[in-house]
Scaffold this motif. Structure first.
Motif, mmCIF file in Angstrom:
data_model
loop_
_atom_site.group_PDB
_atom_site.id
_atom_site.type_symbol
_atom_site.label_atom_id
_atom_site.label_comp_id
_atom_site.label_asym_id
_atom_site.label_seq_id
_atom_site.Cartn_x
_atom_site.Cartn_y
_atom_site.Cartn_z
ATOM 1 N N GLN A 148 0.794 -1.131 -0.118
ATOM 2 C CA GLN A 148 -0.133 -0.119 0.014
ATOM 3 C C GLN A 148 0.818 1.194 -0.125
ATOM 4 O OE1 GLN A 148 -0.985 -1.092 4.479
ATOM 5 N NE2 GLN A 148 -2.367 0.400 3.774
ATOM 6 N N TYR A 149 0.275 2.260 -0.046
ATOM 7 C CA TYR A 149 0.980 3.468 0.093
ATOM 8 C C TYR A 149 0.182 4.684 0.925
ATOM 9 C CZ TYR A 149 -2.748 5.380 -3.172
ATOM 10 O OH TYR A 149 -4.294 5.638 -3.638
ATOM 11 N N PHE A 150 0.949 5.565 1.325
ATOM 12 C CA PHE A 150 0.161 6.675 2.200
ATOM 13 C C PHE A 150 0.598 7.856 1.884
ATOM 14 C CE2 PHE A 150 1.136 2.561 4.849
ATOM 15 C CZ PHE A 150 -0.445 2.481 5.362
ATOM 16 N N ARG A 151 -0.352 8.903 1.852
ATOM 17 C CA ARG A 151 -0.044 10.139 1.444
ATOM 18 C C ARG A 151 -0.772 11.139 2.382
ATOM 19 N NH1 ARG A 151 -4.151 12.883 -1.719
ATOM 20 N NH2 ARG A 151 -5.619 11.361 -2.805
ATOM 21 N N LEU A 152 -0.502 12.353 2.545
ATOM 22 C CA LEU A 152 -1.073 13.407 3.354
ATOM 23 C C LEU A 152 -1.771 14.686 2.693
ATOM 24 C CD1 LEU A 152 2.172 13.968 5.856
ATOM 25 C CD2 LEU A 152 -0.002 12.455 6.188
ATOM 26 N N ARG A 153 -2.657 15.020 3.348
ATOM 27 C CA ARG A 153 -3.271 16.355 2.827
ATOM 28 C C ARG A 153 -3.785 17.043 4.040
ATOM 29 N NH1 ARG A 153 -9.023 15.069 0.299
ATOM 30 N NH2 ARG A 153 -9.618 14.344 2.679
ATOM 31 N N GLY A 154 -3.693 18.431 4.163
ATOM 32 C CA GLY A 154 -4.081 19.350 5.118
ATOM 33 C C GLY A 154 -4.767 20.418 4.837
ATOM 34 N N THR A 155 -5.452 21.104 5.523
ATOM 35 C CA THR A 155 -6.339 22.357 5.274
ATOM 36 C C THR A 155 -6.352 23.170 6.587
ATOM 37 O OG1 THR A 155 -8.008 22.945 4.359
ATOM 38 C CG2 THR A 155 -8.395 21.157 5.592
ATOM 39 N N ASN A 156 -6.772 24.282 6.270
ATOM 40 C CA ASN A 156 -7.110 25.233 7.364
ATOM 41 C C ASN A 156 -8.655 25.142 7.685
ATOM 42 O OD1 ASN A 156 -7.786 26.482 4.955
ATOM 43 N ND2 ASN A 156 -7.869 28.467 5.823
ATOM 44 N N LEU A 157 -9.417 24.416 6.822
ATOM 45 C CA LEU A 157 -10.888 24.466 6.892
ATOM 46 C C LEU A 157 -11.421 23.402 7.730
ATOM 47 C CD1 LEU A 157 -11.677 24.970 3.076
ATOM 48 C CD2 LEU A 157 -11.928 26.625 5.099
ATOM 49 N N GLY A 158 -12.586 23.724 8.433
ATOM 50 C CA GLY A 158 -13.292 22.413 9.350
ATOM 51 C C GLY A 158 -13.831 21.488 8.313
ATOM 52 N N GLU A 159 -14.049 20.281 8.973
ATOM 53 C CA GLU A 159 -14.694 19.281 7.910
ATOM 54 C C GLU A 159 -15.852 19.465 7.158
ATOM 55 O OE1 GLU A 159 -15.167 15.568 9.803
ATOM 56 O OE2 GLU A 159 -13.556 15.858 11.308
ATOM 57 N N ASN A 160 -16.718 20.457 7.761
ATOM 58 C CA ASN A 160 -17.876 21.058 7.082
ATOM 59 C C ASN A 160 -18.255 22.484 7.185
ATOM 60 O OD1 ASN A 160 -19.698 18.182 6.547
ATOM 61 N ND2 ASN A 160 -19.047 18.026 8.603
ATOM 62 N N VAL A 161 -17.644 22.942 5.971
ATOM 63 C CA VAL A 161 -17.824 24.553 5.837
ATOM 64 C C VAL A 161 -18.551 24.956 4.866
ATOM 65 C CG1 VAL A 161 -16.172 26.638 5.525
ATOM 66 C CG2 VAL A 161 -15.308 24.800 6.918
ATOM 67 N N SER A 162 -19.695 25.510 4.913
ATOM 68 C CA SER A 162 -20.458 25.810 3.845
ATOM 69 C C SER A 162 -19.875 26.363 2.573
ATOM 70 C CB SER A 162 -21.464 26.831 4.237
ATOM 71 O OG SER A 162 -22.440 27.288 3.193
ATOM 72 N N GLY A 163 -20.143 25.730 1.482
ATOM 73 C CA GLY A 163 -19.454 26.204 0.221
ATOM 74 C C GLY A 163 -18.198 25.535 -0.061
ATOM 75 N N GLU A 164 -17.478 25.065 1.000
ATOM 76 C CA GLU A 164 -15.887 24.780 1.065
ATOM 77 C C GLU A 164 -15.521 23.227 1.281
ATOM 78 O OE1 GLU A 164 -13.778 26.858 -0.060
ATOM 79 O OE2 GLU A 164 -14.735 28.806 0.257
ATOM 80 N N THR A 165 -16.190 22.751 1.996
ATOM 81 C CA THR A 165 -15.784 21.166 2.671
ATOM 82 C C THR A 165 -17.143 20.666 2.867
ATOM 83 O OG1 THR A 165 -15.397 21.775 4.813
ATOM 84 C CG2 THR A 165 -13.647 21.612 3.230
ATOM 85 N N MET A 166 -17.168 19.360 2.736
ATOM 86 C CA MET A 166 -18.144 18.618 3.342
ATOM 87 C C MET A 166 -17.701 17.165 3.637
ATOM 88 S SD MET A 166 -21.549 17.149 1.357
ATOM 89 C CE MET A 166 -22.190 18.501 1.267
ATOM 90 N N ASP A 167 -17.743 16.616 4.841
ATOM 91 C CA ASP A 167 -17.244 15.362 5.488
ATOM 92 C C ASP A 167 -15.458 15.766 5.226
ATOM 93 O OD1 ASP A 167 -19.556 14.543 6.341
ATOM 94 O OD2 ASP A 167 -19.878 13.681 4.634
ATOM 95 N N GLY A 168 -14.946 16.715 5.220
ATOM 96 C CA GLY A 168 -13.538 16.749 5.189
ATOM 97 C C GLY A 168 -13.358 16.771 3.824
#
Length: 524
Positions: A462-482
């Motif tokens: 398998q492989y592992f990779r990272l992703r990060g953000t300044n946003l919360g998991e559910n921000v209107s118009g930006e994220t849904m469930d992360g």
């Protein structure tokens, strides 16, 4: 035309530094640098920015202005210039070329490479690495960032190779090239500049002739909906040492359609500023990684201008202003940077969300970094460690804070065979976010580094990779469930208000992506 050929030949013969931003003495001491600093260092840079030698760049986008902003204002360590491999009507300062447009490769030789040498001789951009690549219109496809660096930085062979590439793989008039060169090139290869097979011929040519000293990276791949996943597989199969990545975090972030990706289909838009191929968990990038391909993500500015001189349009940030690649480099030469790019030990970031990242997998005494492959026995434990840090403020003057970091993993099942259904499959159904880390999960030291550890039992490749953000998991118009949502077009009639709102849009929606670590399981 004869005078142009003569000037081109003289400039090739007289150059002692090509595609090289360091004094020749420094380049010659590369081996010594590797010995005195064997661990290498993180260097910030990108390979895709334009100057006035691209006719679609603004007249104020001179080579020196680009480098001033990249290095002096925004702290880059290396820069690859990437003007369009087309006929060029202006020099590095934006002046019209006497006698009319010339092939870009000739313009690099006559104007760009000598100016870089001159600036550094005058003491500018000390200890910075600068090289001249180009952006190729790949036949039937899209733009590809290419650099032919040569066996030795500074050799006339590299300039000649770029000139030969332009002759062979663009539709420039044969009369624009030195007849003596053309006679030699015709005896070696046929021109190939029209079909999808010609595109593959060009990549094979780079792999055959410049395997260790060139790159070909796909720019803004989803912009025009011209690729299938089988194209990516073909390209990487043909030229694995050259075609080793894509621009998953495209430039032109100041466009109303973020990144300039403006087609109507969801697969041809950006999500959190990133190409769908990167942003979609289990999407095209994960499909390639699931084959074990060493195929990496990059970010760039694609700088042409920020706001047009007539104040009607916005395009992209300066290099280093909004996006950066952090590349681990051993040495001080262009070749060292290229080796770092090819290694996969790198990460890319928007808005200075982070400015340091350590990502490793360990088993016993064996430790690998991004781009590496950790070999373990079935059932053994793998310890994953992450350390990252954010600056106090980014270039917009905003405080910066990571909300969460995702550890993403997918299975590696081996390369798909051409002609099979798997070869045309653009998803990896095994890929998922295996763990989402928030501030509750990391420890912070006195230097501001946040540390995370995670253990997993190795029972499959398998492989592992990272992703990060300044946003919360559910921000209107930006994220849904992360997950990042599709970027909406900024449609405001007043130009100045639109420019301001585009910038606000970008800086409130920040992400970073790491390259993967592979874990290969061996029988007990």
């Amino acid at each position: 035309m004869i005078n142009k050929f003569r000037a081109f030949t003289v400039s090739v013969l007289s150059l002692t530094i090509l595609f090289q931003g360091l004094p020749a003495a420094v380049a010659a001491k590369d081996a010594e640098d590797n010995q005195t600093n064997p661990g290498g260092r993180w260097m910030k840079g990108e390979y895709h920015a334009h100057t006035t030698q691209s006719d679609d760049a603004e007249g104020s986008q001179s080579l020196e202005s680009l480098l001033n902003n990249a290095f002096d204002k925004y702290g880059m360590d290396w820069m690859g210039i990437s003007d369009h491999l087309r006929m060029s009507s202006r020099d590095d300062e934006g002046n019209l070329i006497p006698g009319g447009p010339i092939p870009l490769s000739q313009g690099i030789s006559q104007y760009q490479a000598p100016k870089i040498k001159q600036l550094q001789k005058e003491g500018k951009f000390k200890n910075k690495v600068i090289f001249s690549g180009f952006e190729w219109d790949m036949p039937t496809y899209e733009h590809v960032g290419i650099g032919i660096l040569g066996d030795q930085p500074g050799s006339p062979k590299s300039l000649k190779a770029a000139n030969q590439f332009e002759y062979l793989f663009t539709n420039q008039d044969e009369k624009m090239f030195d007849p003596k060169d053309v006679a030699i090139w015709k005896s070696q290869d046929q021109r190939a500049n029209k079909t999808s097979e010609d595109a593959r011929t060009a990549l094979a040519w780079l792999e055959e002739n410049y395997k260790n000293t060139s790159y070909a990276i796909l720019n803004h791949p989803s912009r025009k909906r011209v690729y299938s996943i089988s194209d990516f597989r073909d390209f990487n199969n043909i030229a694995p040492d050259v075609m080793f990545g894509f621009e998953g975090m495209p430039g032109n972030q100041l466009e109303p359609d973020r990144g300039g990706l403006n087609l109507t289909t969801p697969e041809n838009r950006t999500y959190g500023g990133s190409d769908y191929m990167l942003a979609k968990v289990g999407g095209a990038w994960d499909a390639l990684l699931g084959e074990g391909r060493k195929f990496w993500n990059f970010s760039n500015s694609d700088s042409h201008f920020e706001i047009s001189e007539n104040r009607l349009y916005s395009s992209g940030y300066w290099p280093g202003e909004y996006s950066k690649n952090y590349t681990w480099v051993n040495g001080s030469s262009i070749k060292s940077v290229l080796d770092g790019m090819r290694s996969g030990k790198s990460f890319s970031v928007f808005g200075d969300l982070i400015d340091a990242l350590e990502f490793q997998a360990k088993n016993g005494n064996n430790t690998v970094d991004m781009g590496g492959d950790l070999k373990v026995k079935e059932g053994q434990m793998v310890k994953i460690t992450v350390r990252f840090k954010s600056p106090q403020k980014n270039n917009n003057g905003d405080p910066v804070k990571v909300d969460h970091v995702d550890l993403i993993s997918g299975e590696v099942t081996g390369k798909a065979e051409p002609g099979t259904p798997a070869y045309n499959k653009a998803t990896n159904d095994t890929t998922k976010v295996v763990k989402r880390f928030t501030s509750k999960d990391w420890k912070t030291d006195r230097d501001g580094f946040h540390a995370i550890t995670y253990k997993v039992k190795a029972n499959k490749d398998q492989y592992f990779r990272l992703r990060g953000t300044n946003l919360g998991e559910n921000v209107s118009g930006e994220t849904m469930d992360g997950e990042p949502l599709i970027d909406k077009k900024t449609e405001i009639e007043d130009n100045e208000t639109r420019f301001s709102e585009i910038n606000k849009r970008n800086y409130k929606d920040l992400w970073f992506y790491s390259n993967p670590i592979f874990v290969s399981v061996e029988d007990k």
